[in-house]
Enzyme design. Structure first.
Site, short mmCIF file in Angstrom:
data_model
loop_
_atom_site.label_atom_id
_atom_site.label_comp_id
_atom_site.label_asym_id
_atom_site.label_seq_id
_atom_site.Cartn_x
_atom_site.Cartn_y
_atom_site.Cartn_z
N ASP A 70 61.66 47.61 10.53
CA ASP A 70 62.68 46.54 10.90
C ASP A 70 62.43 46.18 12.57
OD1 ASP A 70 65.85 47.66 10.56
OD2 ASP A 70 64.14 48.73 11.57
N TYR A 72 63.41 46.36 16.57
CA TYR A 72 64.19 46.95 17.24
C TYR A 72 65.70 46.40 17.54
CZ TYR A 72 59.93 49.26 19.32
OH TYR A 72 58.72 49.93 19.43
N PHE A 83 56.61 47.16 16.82
CA PHE A 83 56.40 48.45 17.63
C PHE A 83 56.57 47.82 19.21
CE2 PHE A 83 54.75 50.11 13.75
CZ PHE A 83 55.45 51.23 13.91
N HIS A 192 54.78 58.66 10.85
CA HIS A 192 55.21 57.65 11.59
C HIS A 192 55.20 58.33 13.15
CE1 HIS A 192 58.12 54.96 13.49
NE2 HIS A 192 57.83 53.94 12.54
#
Length: 227
Positions: A70, A72, A83, A192
């Site tokens: 989701d 930031y 990202f 991740h």
């Protein structure tokens, strides 16, 4: 927030996703967001940027898909690209780790700027599974409908395109793997890039060179990851 029927969506994506806006789940999502806004909650990214990933990377131009979870949830960070943060915003730790892997993988130096728009403009779809989030409340818009919408986007890419690269970092993104035909597309999976998991297989995974090797083998221009 938002009035989906009025939200700008690139025509190429409107063709494949337009019908989603008429489905009950999207109407329920719009109602949820309107209620949250009416209650005074701050929602990121700003409404005009909710569909930013689609608008920077038209359907026919997608070559690589990087799936995030989701947006930031800090002030000024989210701008509709997974990202990525806008110019002038300090890159969060996960993005810093992505840059470190690029430098290690490709032997280049990154500028340290966190705006990944140069990737989006080369056909890298920076897609979060959820397209909105409440300020300072990570994951707050999970299971409200966004997952079905972004699943529809992935399904359309899988069905209508071939030779794409799907980059799945972490368990959440890897759940999308079952919807991707790996006889048509390349799927790269690893841990991740967050500080909690970066040493569990993200560092050293070399996805960026693998992507460019795949694209080059298919006669395409490689992605210029460095900026």
């Amino acid at each position: 927030m938002p009035d989906f029927q009025q939200s700008p969506l690139d025509p190429s994506w409107q063709r494949v996703l337009g019908a989603e806006f008429d489905k009950p789940y999207m109407q329920n999502l719009a109602a949820f967001l309107a209620t949250e806004k009416a209650a005074g909650k701050v929602i990121f990214p700003p409404e005009p940027l909710v569909f930013n990933a689609f608008n920077h990377t038209p359907f026919e131009q997608v070559r690589v898909v990087i799936i995030g979870q989701d947006p930031y949830h800090g002030e000024g960070q989210a701008h509709g690209l997974s990202f990525s943060v806008p110019e002038g915003i300090k890159p969060p730790p996960s993005l810093v780790n992505i840059f470190k892997e690029i430098e290690s993988d490709l032997g280049v130096a990154m500028s340290g700027l966190g705006d990944l728009t140069p990737w989006a403009n080369q056909g890298v779809l920076l897609l979060n599974a959820m397209l909105t989030v409440e300020q300072a409340n990570a994951g707050s818009h999970q299971k409200k409908g966004w997952e079905a919408f972004t699943d529809a986007a992935i399904a359309a890419l899988n069905a209508e395109r071939e030779g794409l690269v799907f980059l799945l970092w972490g368990g959440y993104a890897q759940k999308k793997c079952k919807a991707i035909d790996q006889t048509k597309h390349l799927v790269l999976q690893s841990a991740h890039p967050s500080p909690l998991s970066v040493y569990r297989g993200f560092y050293g995974s070399k996805p960026f060179s693998q992507i460019n090797q795949y694209l080059t083998a298919r006669g395409q221009t490689p992605i210029q990851w460095q900026f």
